[in-house]
Design a protein around this motif. Structure first.
Motif, PDB file in Angstrom:
ATOM      1  N   GLU A 108      -6.858   5.987   4.701  1.00  0.00           N
ATOM      2  CA  GLU A 108      -7.944   6.692   4.012  1.00  0.00           C
ATOM      3  C   GLU A 108      -9.280   6.177   4.551  1.00  0.00           C
ATOM      4  O   GLU A 108      -9.424   4.988   4.865  1.00  0.00           O
ATOM      5  N   ARG A 113     -11.736   2.245  -4.936  1.00  0.00           N
ATOM      6  CA  ARG A 113     -10.550   2.993  -4.580  1.00  0.00           C
ATOM      7  C   ARG A 113      -9.574   2.061  -3.844  1.00  0.00           C
ATOM      8  O   ARG A 113      -9.923   1.468  -2.817  1.00  0.00           O
ATOM      9  N   THR A 114      -8.373   1.923  -4.380  1.00  0.00           N
ATOM     10  CA  THR A 114      -7.356   1.121  -3.714  1.00  0.00           C
ATOM     11  C   THR A 114      -6.874   1.860  -2.468  1.00  0.00           C
ATOM     12  O   THR A 114      -6.332   2.960  -2.562  1.00  0.00           O
ATOM     13  N   HIS A 115      -7.072   1.246  -1.284  1.00  0.00           N
ATOM     14  CA  HIS A 115      -6.670   1.908  -0.048  1.00  0.00           C
ATOM     15  C   HIS A 115      -6.743   0.925   1.117  1.00  0.00           C
ATOM     16  O   HIS A 115      -7.270  -0.181   0.986  1.00  0.00           O
ATOM     17  N   GLU A 129     -15.582   3.795  -1.719  1.00  0.00           N
ATOM     18  CA  GLU A 129     -14.420   2.999  -1.304  1.00  0.00           C
ATOM     19  C   GLU A 129     -14.254   1.717  -2.113  1.00  0.00           C
ATOM     20  O   GLU A 129     -13.125   1.229  -2.277  1.00  0.00           O
ATOM     21  N   ASP A 145       0.294   7.282   1.246  1.00  0.00           N
ATOM     22  CA  ASP A 145      -0.825   8.227   1.292  1.00  0.00           C
ATOM     23  C   ASP A 145      -2.186   7.538   1.151  1.00  0.00           C
ATOM     24  O   ASP A 145      -3.220   8.187   1.246  1.00  0.00           O
ATOM     25  N   ARG A 146      -2.179   6.216   0.939  1.00  0.00           N
ATOM     26  CA  ARG A 146      -3.448   5.471   0.875  1.00  0.00           C
ATOM     27  C   ARG A 146      -3.740   4.741   2.196  1.00  0.00           C
ATOM     28  O   ARG A 146      -4.813   4.184   2.354  1.00  0.00           O
ATOM     29  N   VAL A 181       0.845  -1.181   0.000  1.00  0.00           N
ATOM     30  CA  VAL A 181       0.000   0.000   0.000  1.00  0.00           C
ATOM     31  C   VAL A 181       0.885   1.237   0.000  1.00  0.00           C
ATOM     32  O   VAL A 181       1.913   1.283   0.668  1.00  0.00           O
ATOM     33  N   GLU A 182       0.501   2.235  -0.790  1.00  0.00           N
ATOM     34  CA  GLU A 182       1.232   3.499  -0.787  1.00  0.00           C
ATOM     35  C   GLU A 182       0.954   4.234   0.514  1.00  0.00           C
ATOM     36  O   GLU A 182      -0.136   4.149   1.084  1.00  0.00           O
TER      37      GLU A 182
END
Length: 276
Positions: free
Chosen positions: A20, A111-113, A108, A16-17, A13-14
Motif C-alpha cells: 500500500e 493505517r496498518t500497512h 499512512e 492486501d496491506r 501483514v495481511e
C-alpha cells in the motif's frame, strides 16, 4: 528504497496491506512477475518500523533496522524485525515532522500497512534527524556521492582469495561496471572508514561469506542496513549465517571451473539488478 512498516509490530501483514502507498515503479521492482513478491529484495532494504500514531498503548517510537524470515502465512506474510542497535529509538512525532522527506502521507500514520518508498532512508534521517539517528561507533560519509557503476567487494583479506577476486572482477566488468575492495584504497587512517566510504558510494555490494569471516559479516550488515543491493557468495552454504539463509546466494568452488562459473553468475546477476 526502504521498507515502511506502520502498525505491524507483531510481525505479520495481511496480503492486501503489502505495498500500500508504494510507487508503481518500486512495486514492479519488488514483484515483477505476476505479483510474485521478491522476498530477498525486501530483506535487503533498510526498514523503519513504528506503531500507528495516536492509537493503543504501544510506545510512540520508531525503530530502524531490517526484516528477515519473511514467509507466506495464511492471510499474508510473517516476518521478523531486527532493530539496528547502533541507532536509538526515534519518537514518532519526529518521524511525522520528516514525513515529506520520507514520502509518507499523513493518512499512512493511521493505517496498518507495509509500504516501500523510493527514498534513501539513511540520507533523510541524517539530514532531518541527525541528532538522534547517527550510529554510535562510526559515521556514514553522507557527503560522498553515489556511484551507479561501482561494485564494492567484501571478502577476507587473504592470498587464498586473490584468484576469487579476479574472477569477481571479470564478472563485474562483464556487466559494464567496475569494482573496488577496501584494500584497493587507502584514503583514511582507519580501514573501517574506507570500508564505510566504499559501501556508501557503491550501487551493489558483493559479500563473500566463505570461512565465516567476521569482518565480512559486519560489512554485509552495514550494506543491508543502507539498502544496497547485495550479492552473497560462498564456497559452502554452511558459511552463511542463519539470519541470511533466506537470501539467495551463489555457491562456488575455488578452482578454475568454479571461479569461471562464479564470474558468469555475477555478470548475470548484476545485469538483472541494473536493469530493474
Amino acid at each position: 528504497m526502504y521498507n515502511l512498516l506502520i502498525g505491524l509490530t507483531r510481525g505479520e501483514v495481511e496480503a492486501d496491506r503489502l505495498f500500500e502507498h508504494t510507487p508503481d515503479d518500486v512495486r514492479q521492482y519488488l514483484a515483477p512477475e505476476a505479483g510474485q513478491v521478491r522476498i530477498e529484495r525486501l530483506s535487503n532494504l533498510p526498514t523503519l518500523l513504528m506503531p500507528e500514531t495516536g492509537f493503543g498503548d504501544e510506545p510512540q517510537i520508531a525503530r530502524v533496522g531490517h526484516v528477515t524470515n519473511v514467509n507466506n502465512s495464511r492471510y499474508g506474510y510473517t516476518f521478523t524485525f531486527v532493530p539496528n542497535p547502533a541507532i536509538a529509538p526515534i519518537p514518532s512525532p519526529r518521524i511525522e515532522a520528516a514525513a515529506g522527506a520520507l514520502d509518507i502521507t499523513d493518512w499512512e500514520f493511521h493505517r496498518t500497512h507495509w509500504a516501500v518508498k523510493g527514498v534513501d532512508l539513511y540520507r533523510v534521517l541524517d539530514q532531518e534527524l541527525s541528532s538522534r539517528v547517527k550510529p554510535k561507533v562510526f559515521q556514514f560519509p553522507t557527503s560522498e556521492p553515489f556511484d551507479p557503476d561501482l561494485v564494492a567487494v567484501m571478502m577476507p583479506f587473504s592470498p587464498a582469495f586473490a584468484a576469487v577476486y579476479e574472477s569477481l572482477k571479470a564478472g563485474i566488468e562483464g556487466a559494464g561496471m567496475r569494482c573496488l575492495r577496501a584494500d584497493d584504497i587507502w584514503e583514511r587512517d582507519h580501514i573501517l572508514d574506507d570500508v564505510l566510504s566504499l559501501i556508501w558510494r557503491a550501487r551493489v555490494v558483493i559479500a563473500d561469506l566463505s570461512e565465516k569471516n567476521s569482518n565480512v559479516f559486519y560489512e554485509t550488515g552495514i550494506a543491508h542496513t543502507l539498502g544496497r543491493d547485495t550479492i552473497l557468495v560462498a564456497q559452502s552454504m554452511n558459511d552463511i549465517p542463519f539470519d541470511l539463509q533466506g537470501i539467495r546466494a551463489l555457491k562456488y568452488l575455488n578452482n578454475r571451473e568454479g571461479r569461471a562459473e562464479l564470474s558468469r553468475g555475477i555478470t548475470s546477476r548484476l545485469k538483472t539488478i541494473t536493469a530493474s
